[in-house]
Design a protein around this motif. Structure first.
Motif, PDB file in Angstrom:
ATOM      1  N   ASN A 136      44.778  49.127  48.198  1.00  0.00           N
ATOM      2  CA  ASN A 136      44.902  48.095  47.173  1.00  0.00           C
ATOM      3  C   ASN A 136      43.585  47.809  46.444  1.00  0.00           C
ATOM      4  OD1 ASN A 136      47.506  47.834  48.107  1.00  0.00           O
ATOM      5  ND2 ASN A 136      47.013  46.136  49.461  1.00  0.00           N
ATOM      6  N   ILE A 137      42.528  48.513  46.829  1.00  0.00           N
ATOM      7  CA  ILE A 137      41.214  48.227  46.245  1.00  0.00           C
ATOM      8  C   ILE A 137      40.902  49.246  45.154  1.00  0.00           C
ATOM      9  CG2 ILE A 137      38.747  48.090  46.721  1.00  0.00           C
ATOM     10  CD1 ILE A 137      40.226  45.832  48.021  1.00  0.00           C
ATOM     11  N   ILE A 138      40.400  48.714  44.046  1.00  0.00           N
ATOM     12  CA  ILE A 138      39.953  49.599  42.963  1.00  0.00           C
ATOM     13  C   ILE A 138      38.457  49.391  42.789  1.00  0.00           C
ATOM     14  CG2 ILE A 138      40.234  50.243  40.552  1.00  0.00           C
ATOM     15  CD1 ILE A 138      42.921  48.645  40.669  1.00  0.00           C
ATOM     16  N   ASN A 139      37.715  50.466  42.755  1.00  0.00           N
ATOM     17  CA  ASN A 139      36.286  50.365  42.474  1.00  0.00           C
ATOM     18  C   ASN A 139      36.051  50.723  41.016  1.00  0.00           C
ATOM     19  OD1 ASN A 139      35.044  49.697  45.065  1.00  0.00           O
ATOM     20  ND2 ASN A 139      35.977  51.639  45.712  1.00  0.00           N
ATOM     21  N   VAL A 140      35.378  49.785  40.329  1.00  0.00           N
ATOM     22  CA  VAL A 140      35.128  49.992  38.910  1.00  0.00           C
ATOM     23  C   VAL A 140      33.633  50.217  38.725  1.00  0.00           C
ATOM     24  CG1 VAL A 140      35.427  49.053  36.612  1.00  0.00           C
ATOM     25  CG2 VAL A 140      37.001  48.413  38.434  1.00  0.00           C
ATOM     26  N   HIS A 141      33.299  51.350  38.161  1.00  0.00           N
ATOM     27  CA  HIS A 141      31.893  51.703  37.981  1.00  0.00           C
ATOM     28  C   HIS A 141      31.546  51.720  36.511  1.00  0.00           C
ATOM     29  CE1 HIS A 141      31.218  52.784  42.145  1.00  0.00           C
ATOM     30  NE2 HIS A 141      32.419  53.353  42.123  1.00  0.00           N
ATOM     31  N   PRO A 142      30.282  51.484  36.212  1.00  0.00           N
ATOM     32  CA  PRO A 142      29.870  51.669  34.818  1.00  0.00           C
ATOM     33  C   PRO A 142      29.787  53.153  34.536  1.00  0.00           C
ATOM     34  CG  PRO A 142      27.986  51.162  36.168  1.00  0.00           C
ATOM     35  CD  PRO A 142      29.180  51.113  37.080  1.00  0.00           C
ATOM     36  N   ASN A 162      20.154  43.437  34.741  1.00  0.00           N
ATOM     37  CA  ASN A 162      20.927  42.549  35.594  1.00  0.00           C
ATOM     38  C   ASN A 162      22.386  42.953  35.702  1.00  0.00           C
ATOM     39  OD1 ASN A 162      18.884  40.877  36.432  1.00  0.00           O
ATOM     40  ND2 ASN A 162      18.988  39.645  34.562  1.00  0.00           N
ATOM     41  N   ASP A 163      22.749  44.058  35.077  1.00  0.00           N
ATOM     42  CA  ASP A 163      24.131  44.515  35.176  1.00  0.00           C
ATOM     43  C   ASP A 163      24.459  44.843  36.631  1.00  0.00           C
ATOM     44  OD1 ASP A 163      24.363  44.229  32.541  1.00  0.00           O
ATOM     45  OD2 ASP A 163      24.868  46.327  32.087  1.00  0.00           O
ATOM     46  N   TYR A 164      25.719  44.578  36.969  1.00  0.00           N
ATOM     47  CA  TYR A 164      26.145  44.895  38.333  1.00  0.00           C
ATOM     48  C   TYR A 164      26.263  46.406  38.498  1.00  0.00           C
ATOM     49  CZ  TYR A 164      27.300  39.960  38.377  1.00  0.00           C
ATOM     50  OH  TYR A 164      27.233  38.612  38.301  1.00  0.00           O
ATOM     51  N   ASP A 165      26.116  46.831  39.729  1.00  0.00           N
ATOM     52  CA  ASP A 165      26.264  48.262  40.001  1.00  0.00           C
ATOM     53  C   ASP A 165      27.718  48.694  39.884  1.00  0.00           C
ATOM     54  OD1 ASP A 165      23.605  48.544  40.423  1.00  0.00           O
ATOM     55  OD2 ASP A 165      23.729  48.208  42.582  1.00  0.00           O
ATOM     56  N   SER A 166      28.590  47.822  40.373  1.00  0.00           N
ATOM     57  CA  SER A 166      30.016  48.119  40.240  1.00  0.00           C
ATOM     58  C   SER A 166      30.789  46.827  40.483  1.00  0.00           C
ATOM     59  CB  SER A 166      30.456  49.202  41.228  1.00  0.00           C
ATOM     60  OG  SER A 166      30.286  48.750  42.548  1.00  0.00           O
ATOM     61  N   ILE A 167      32.083  46.912  40.281  1.00  0.00           N
ATOM     62  CA  ILE A 167      32.926  45.737  40.519  1.00  0.00           C
ATOM     63  C   ILE A 167      34.088  46.165  41.386  1.00  0.00           C
ATOM     64  CG2 ILE A 167      34.436  44.010  39.444  1.00  0.00           C
ATOM     65  CD1 ILE A 167      32.679  44.157  36.972  1.00  0.00           C
ATOM     66  N   MET A 168      34.337  45.344  42.407  1.00  0.00           N
ATOM     67  CA  MET A 168      35.447  45.662  43.309  1.00  0.00           C
ATOM     68  C   MET A 168      36.644  44.797  42.933  1.00  0.00           C
ATOM     69  SD  MET A 168      35.352  45.685  47.461  1.00  0.00           S
ATOM     70  CE  MET A 168      34.031  46.853  47.707  1.00  0.00           C
ATOM     71  N   VAL A 169      37.779  45.450  42.757  1.00  0.00           N
ATOM     72  CA  VAL A 169      38.983  44.739  42.312  1.00  0.00           C
ATOM     73  C   VAL A 169      40.073  44.914  43.356  1.00  0.00           C
ATOM     74  CG1 VAL A 169      40.800  44.657  40.552  1.00  0.00           C
ATOM     75  CG2 VAL A 169      38.428  45.089  39.880  1.00  0.00           C
ATOM     76  N   ARG A 170      40.716  43.815  43.664  1.00  0.00           N
ATOM     77  CA  ARG A 170      41.858  43.897  44.599  1.00  0.00           C
ATOM     78  C   ARG A 170      43.138  43.631  43.813  1.00  0.00           C
ATOM     79  NH1 ARG A 170      44.492  41.584  49.343  1.00  0.00           N
ATOM     80  NH2 ARG A 170      46.566  42.433  48.938  1.00  0.00           N
ATOM     81  N   ALA A 171      44.104  44.546  43.954  1.00  0.00           N
ATOM     82  CA  ALA A 171      45.410  44.329  43.317  1.00  0.00           C
ATOM     83  C   ALA A 171      46.426  43.911  44.383  1.00  0.00           C
ATOM     84  CB  ALA A 171      45.894  45.597  42.639  1.00  0.00           C
TER      85      ALA A 171
END
Lengths: 230, 467
Positions: B60-66, B281-290
């Motif tokens: 259920n986890i999506i990793n969003v990267h730049p 200051n940008d985040y390295d990535s964002i973790m998303v839970r669906a």
């Protein structure tokens, strides 16, 4: 004699097409058979008597004419309903017995009841009793191939009358039997019918056999040529 | 005619010609068995894939990267997306998303008592860790007020080794020794980081929880509050700011789980501090839970449509489902052809049987068998062949399935170091078993249609003629 015939054949004509030729088998047959009567249809081979029997029993359609059994006009009964009609009103006895070889005596005798939907216990009891009265009480489990011609024809008789039809058609029922067995079978058949008030139309080429009937209808070349009341 | 009589008669008729009936059944047996085994392979493949993926990580986890998305020929497909608080808000607003956390990653040398090792620290929003499917086996999850507290993956303990003890022990131990993850709990780990200017900073972390072993993709990392990680990260970036050069960390290549190489260019903004698009200051990535697997696939697709570099286990699941569906179709098709041939066999047998039994059919019609009776007898015979073949075929399928699984298990155990029971290659669920029998009966019925219609047409006159 009851005034209303159980079988009425009105002006029956049957023609076959053989290649380009049309063969006329039955020429305007008129016949009334009354309830309880035993009628013999006597004639030489090829005179059309079997064809008439088949038409009277609804196995074949006439080219022209009407058959009425117990008030029902056969011409109007569809092919798919005819089997059910036969099951209710008609019994059959054949020269070659036409038993089903894979079934034993009892199974053969009660086959019409199977199609009628009678429960197994009931029909088997009925079959056993009937076969016993026909002297086959000890051969119920035998296959037709293990029995003599006379015994086979008895099974066939039992099958024809087991569901109490109003009329029974017999096509040379003794054609394959010796003279002693012939007499046995005919006596058995006719006495059983008399007991139940059933009617018999029997086709034969044998004068002796025909003499068992109340009435003898003589046929030749597709026509009735004589009638004799015994 | 009663149903019971019908079945008895049909059954009797069949066994009058044992060899022929058995041979005809054999066709159905082979057909059914091949369909069932083939489909069971497809099902087994999917189940075992799902099982092992659930072991690798949450579905259920999506990793969003730049970083940009690249098409197959290596060209960027659209603008690069930045990972900022606005992005976090944007992602949280997507329907089906239940939790979002920004993420910073740092790493460095670390000490655990006398043992030395290294730490990969992931900074997350402590408030949503529970929702991001973190669960601890020992201790507790992070609380928002925790300072420099961490929870450690189950394998983190194996990052540390006692050099002196190892030397004393001589060559006794070769290879890393498995240690109990619980040993880490309530321990202090000292992290050493350096910035571009060469300054060094030591920071103590306190282990408050150990993750359970469910998610293998999280087992080698430790998780801390994003605020703490941000402070350490700021320290590390400082040198880079001062020198104005790109440090060794400036260009980082991350290997993402989907097998895609993602060039992360967050830290190599050339015009740092001078313009509005300061990305330090940008985040390295964002973790998303669906919400669930189905939502994960949708959200994941939505993110990609918006130009994000999103990856989740569920995406691979989709591929696997496609593969398994294709496999099932192909394998089932092969089985289907076999069963079709078997159906022809049934038809052939029944037609032959009608020729043999013409007289018998005629007699039955004369003594009162209706059209429906005759049709029913032949259809029932054909259906019984299907039923027998189907049941026996199913039995064979279970046997074949076990053999395949036995052989398969041996291979898998040879090839995998990982423990746990090997997943079955061939799985026959109840619905497949029921389907197989029903389908083979249906095949029998369909094959019996033509013979039955022929049987009806048998003329009683012709059949009983005295010849």
């Amino acid at each position: 004699m009851s005034p209303k015939p159980i079988l009425q054949a009105k002006n029956i004509i049957k023609k076959y097409r053989m290649g380009t030729q049309v063969v006329s088998v039955l020429n305007s047959i008129n016949l009334d058979v009354y309830p309880g009567e035993v009628v013999s249809l006597l004639g030489k081979s090829g005179c059309g008597k079997t064809t008439f029997l088949n038409i009277a029993a609804g196995l074949e359609r006439p080219t022209k004419g009407e058959i009425i059994i117990d008030g029902h006009l056969l011409n109007k009964i569809s092919e798919s309903k005819m089997s059910v009609f036969r099951r209710k009103y008609i019994g059959f006895v054949f020269q070659l017995y036409n038993l089903i070889p894979s079934m034993n005596a009892l199974e053969n005798a009660i086959l019409p009841l199977v199609f009628e939907g009678i429960p197994a216990r009931e029909r088997e009891q009925k079959g056993r009793e009937l076969l016993k009265t026909m002297g086959l009480g000890d051969r119920l489990g035998h296959k037709p191939s293990e029995m003599s011609g006379g015994q086979r024809q008895r099974i066939s008789l039992a099958r024809a009358i087991i569901n109490n039809p109003r009329i029974i058609f017999a096509d040379e029922p003794t054609g394959n039997l010796d003279s002693r067995t012939t007499k046995e079978i005919l006596d058995l058949l006719i006495s059983t019918l008399r007991k139940n008030g059933q009617t018999l139309l029997m086709v034969t080429h044998d004068q002796e056999v025909a003499r068992h009937g109340d009435r003898i209808i003589e046929m030749a070349d597709g026509k009735i040529i004589g009638e004799k009341v015994m | 005619m009663r149903k019971k009589d019908l079945f008895l008669m049909a059954n009797q008729n069949l066994w009058r010609r044992k060899a022929r009936t058995i041979l005809t059944c054999l066709g159905v047996i082979i057909g059914t068995a091949s369909i069932v085994v083939m489909i069971s392979l497809g099902i087994g493949l999917r189940i075992s894939m799902e099982q092992s993926m659930a072991q690798w990580g949450s579905l259920n986890i999506i990793n969003v990267h730049p970083g940009m998305q690249w098409d197959e020929s290596g060209n960027p497909t659209g603008e690069e997306k930045r990972m900022t608080d606005e992005t976090v808000a944007e992602l949280a607003a997507i329907p089906g998303v239940t939790a979002v956390s920004p993420q910073y990653n740092i790493d460095g040398e670390a000490k655990l008592g006398r043992k030395e090792g290294y730490l990969n620290i992931v900074g997350l929003d402590p408030a949503v860790m529970g929702e991001l499917e973190f669960s601890v086996e020992h201790g507790r999850l992070l609380a928002p007020e925790d300072r420099f507290a961490i929870i450690a993956g189950s394998q983190v303990i194996n990052n540390f080794w006692d050099e002196r003890a190892a030397r004393r022990g001589g060559m006794m131990m070769d290879g890393p020794q498995q240690q109990d993850p619980a040993e880490l709990l309530d321990q202090r780990i000292q992290l050493t980081i350096r910035n571009q200017a060469g300054n060094e900073r030591k920071q103590n972390f306190f282990v408050v929880g150990i993750l359970d072993e469910k998610n293998m993709d999280r087992s080698w990392q430790v998780y801390a509050s994003i605020h703490d990680v941000k402070r350490l990260r700021d320290f590390m970036m400082k040198g880079a700011n001062n020198t104005g050069q790109m440090g060794p960390m400036a260009k980082e290549v991350m290997y993402s789980g989907s097998g895609m190489m993602v060039a992360s260019t967050v830290k190599d903004s050339p015009s740092r501090g001078s313009r509005k698009d300061d990305r330090s200051n940008d985040y390295d990535s964002i973790m998303v839970r669906a919400k669930d697997v189905a939502q994960t696939k949708e959200v994941s697709q939505e993110l990609r449509d918006r130009g994000f570099n999103a990856w989740s286990m569920a995406d691979s699941l989709k591929d696997i489902e496609n593969v398994s569906r294709t496999m099932q179709a192909i394998l089932g098709g092969i089985g289907g052809i076999t069963l079709f041939v078997a159906a022809l066999g049934i038809t052939n047998t029944m037609v032959m049987s009608i020729y043999e039994r013409t007289r018998e059919i005629g007699i039955m019609k004369v003594i009162g068998a209706s059209f429906a009776d005759v049709r029913s007898i032949f259809l029932t015979e054909a259906a019984l062949i299907g039923l027998f073949g189907g049941i026996i075929g199913l039995g064979f399928s279970y046997g074949a399935s076990q053999v395949v699984n036995k052989i398969g298990a041996d291979y898998i155990q040879q090839g995998m170091m990982m423990g746990g029971p090997a997943a079955n290659i061939s799985v026959i669920p109840a619905w497949l078993a029921a389907f197989a029998v029903v389908f083979s009966i249906f095949i029998g019925l369909a094959a019996g249609l033509y013979p039955a219609s022929r049987a009806i047409k048998v003329s009683p006159i012709v059949a009983i003629r005295n010849e």
